[in-house]
Design an enzyme around this catalytic site. Structure first.
Site, PDB file in Angstrom:
ATOM      1  N   ASP A 211       0.875  -1.164   0.000  1.00 41.19           N
ATOM      2  CA  ASP A 211       0.000   0.000   0.000  1.00 41.19           C
ATOM      3  C   ASP A 211       0.917   1.221   0.000  1.00 41.19           C
ATOM      4  O   ASP A 211       1.463   1.598   1.037  1.00 41.19           O
ATOM      5  CB  ASP A 211      -0.888  -0.044   1.247  1.00 41.19           C
ATOM      6  CG  ASP A 211      -1.691   1.236   1.428  1.00 41.19           C
ATOM      7  OD1 ASP A 211      -1.512   2.180   0.636  1.00 41.19           O
ATOM      8  OD2 ASP A 211      -2.492   1.288   2.384  1.00 41.19           O
ATOM      9  N   GLN A 214       0.701   6.446   0.852  1.00 44.77           N
ATOM     10  CA  GLN A 214       1.257   7.527   1.649  1.00 44.77           C
ATOM     11  C   GLN A 214       2.747   7.733   1.373  1.00 44.77           C
ATOM     12  O   GLN A 214       3.346   8.664   1.879  1.00 44.77           O
ATOM     13  CB  GLN A 214       1.018   7.203   3.133  1.00 44.77           C
ATOM     14  CG  GLN A 214       0.906   8.397   4.021  1.00 44.77           C
ATOM     15  CD  GLN A 214      -0.170   9.344   3.557  1.00 44.77           C
ATOM     16  OE1 GLN A 214      -1.314   8.950   3.361  1.00 44.77           O
ATOM     17  NE2 GLN A 214       0.176  10.584   3.363  1.00 44.77           N
TER      18      GLN A 214
HETATM   19  C1  LIG Z   1      -5.290   7.297   1.568  1.00 43.84           C
HETATM   20  C2  LIG Z   1      -4.764   5.953   1.881  1.00 43.84           C
HETATM   21  C3  LIG Z   1      -5.370   4.809   1.374  1.00 43.84           C
HETATM   22  C4  LIG Z   1      -6.617   4.838   0.543  1.00 43.84           C
HETATM   23  O1  LIG Z   1      -6.491   5.628  -0.572  1.00 43.84           O
HETATM   24  P1  LIG Z   1      -7.798   5.942  -1.457  1.00 43.84           P
HETATM   25  O2  LIG Z   1      -7.351   7.065  -2.309  1.00 43.84           O
HETATM   26  O3  LIG Z   1      -8.880   6.314  -0.501  1.00 43.84           O
HETATM   27  O4  LIG Z   1      -8.104   4.697  -2.216  1.00 43.84           O
HETATM   28  C5  LIG Z   1      -4.806   3.591   1.678  1.00 43.84           C
HETATM   29  N1  LIG Z   1      -3.710   3.509   2.434  1.00 43.84           N
HETATM   30  C6  LIG Z   1      -3.084   4.582   2.942  1.00 43.84           C
HETATM   31  C7  LIG Z   1      -1.853   4.410   3.757  1.00 43.84           C
HETATM   32  C8  LIG Z   1      -3.595   5.852   2.681  1.00 43.84           C
HETATM   33  O5  LIG Z   1      -2.979   6.925   3.179  1.00 43.84           O
END
Ligand SMILES: *Cc1c(COP(=O)(O)O)cnc(C)c1O
Length: 417
Positions: A211, A214
């Site tokens: 993920d 960020q």
């Molecule tokens: C913002 C965020 C998400 C989700 O992003 P979306 O744009 O809402 O799909 C997932 N993981 C982290 C660490 C984030 O900061």
């Protein structure tokens, strides 16, 4: 070069006053005060270059892609192809086949769970995540594990908000089928030692889904140097439009995965008896994509490249240290998340003041922060709090804005003393 050396090298080139002129919204006033925007971890602001790219597309060449020989469609198709290659270069993917356009990090992670995950995870298998994760990197795996009678295993964080590397390593086993981990925590700012974690997982032949929502706006990402199997991020946190994001995946993995959604563009041929699927990346892009968003994301990447990611990282690092030192000096304020390696985020709690009230008082001063659980309730539970106030930085923020935040927190304390 260390961050400090890069900063010394690049300080002169990051002209923040100039940069701020590129972001029209930074001239807004809020409750009669100049806007101090410190909610960049929720979404970032957009430079003229991005806004203009959207207007230009809708004004001059709005058309669907891949469908027609007419000039506008050809132009729109070429613009999307160019943007995909900008993304490829930005993250150093080997091929544009490995760059899938999705709605955002959330959809990218769900895509992996619903395709690779459903195909490869069965009863008794384990999906390994950390205690730092955003709900977007928890719930899709919970859903998958429920469906497959698999187990969601969590490596807890320590008191600083660090995922202990030895505990992560010990949690891997022959039962682990997938690791899903954030690069940078949106709630605490912790930067995970991602390359090490990926190496550890690969020793068990376990693919890793990152993920990267960020991390992508704050540091140079090289998916090949990291050896990440999947890397998901959102355009809107990278100074691009909402509604567009990217899932990077290694080609061999993507090719082995079944499609995510069925529809137009993802097929080669359709009869009522049988459908054959399109090549990568289109196999995973059913329906008309967010064409304007793709073009806008390309413009955002150009913008960030012009400013320079190394300069951005170094500048933000210095600003984060400045803010951390200033907040640490306030009596009755506690920083949540004190990992040695952090990016862009300061979460804190103020004695005797609920974060919601802190946010409301700061808003009256023109200061935008996020209050709440930051879509990471397990992180809040770990620290036995319901919520924090979070200030999150971008390269257009300044020391003066941090000073305004500190003055704002002092006002909060006067209010609730
Ligand atoms: C913002 C965020 C998400 C989700 O992003 P979306 O744009 O809402 O799909 C997932 N993981 C982290 C660490 C984030 O900061």
């Amino acid at each position: 070069m260390s961050a400090a050396e890069v900063l010394r090298d690049t300080h002169a080139t990051l002209d923040v006053a100039r940069i701020r002129e590129d972001f029209p919204i930074l001239r807004e006033r809020v409750h009669g005060k100049p806007l101090v925007y410190l909610d960049n971890a929720a979404t970032s602001q957009k430079p003229h270059a991005v806004i203009d790219a959207l207007v230009d597309y809708y004004t001059h060449y709005n058309a669907n892609i891949h469908r027609a020989v007419h000039l506008l469609s050809t132009r729109a198709t070429a613009a999307c192809d160019t943007a995909r290659d900008k993304v490829r270069r930005f993250i150093n993917a080997a091929s544009t086949d490995e760059v899938i356009f999705v709605r955002g990090a959330t959809e990218g992670i769900n895509l992996v769970a619903q395709t690779h995950g459903r195909r490869n995870i069965g009863p008794g298998d384990e999906v390994l995540i950390s205690g730092l994760e955003h709900h977007s990197n928890i719930v899709p795996w919970q859903m998958l594990c429920d469906e497959k009678q698999a187990r969601l295993r969590v490596v807890s964080i320590d008191d600083r908000g660090v995922v202990p590397l030895n505990e992560f390593e010990e949690a891997l086993s022959e039962r682990t089928r997938l690791v899903a981990i954030s690069h940078v925590s949106n709630a605490l700012g912790t930067v995970n030692p991602l390359a090490d974690m990926i190496q550890m997982a690969h020793r068990w032949n376990v693919p890793v889904v990152v993920d990267g929502a960020q991390a992508i706006p704050h540091m140079r990402i090289d998916v090949r140097a990291l050896d990440a199997d999947f890397y998901a991020f959102s355009g809107h946190k990278l100074f691009g439009p909402t509604g567009i994001g990217v899932l990077y995946g290694k080609k061999a993995l993507l090719e082995a995965m079944p499609p995510y959604q069925g529809g137009g563009d993802m097929i080669r041929s359709v009869t009522f008896e049988k459908t054959t699927y399109n090549d990568l990346p289109y196999k995973f892009e059913a329906g008309t994509p967010d064409i304007a968003g793709i073009i806008g994301l390309g413009a955002a990447i150009d913008y960030v490249n012009d400013v320079g990611m190394e300069a951005i990282s170094a500048y933000e690092h210095e600003l984060l240290e400045y803010a951390t030192a200033a907040i640490s000096q306030l009596k009755g304020v506690r920083i949540i998340g004190t990992a040695p390696n952090k990016a862009s985020v300061i979460s804190f709690v103020v004695d005797n003041a609920h974060p919601h009230d802190v946010g409301t008082v700061l808003d009256r001063e023109g200061i935008a922060v996020r209050t709440g659980h930051h879509c990471a309730q397990p992180v809040m539970d770990r620290f036995e709090i319901a919520a924090t106030t979070r200030a999150s930085l971008a390269f257009y923020n300044t020391r003066e804005e941090i000073d305004a935040l500190i003055a704002g927190i002092r006002r909060v304390q006067e209010f609730f003393s």
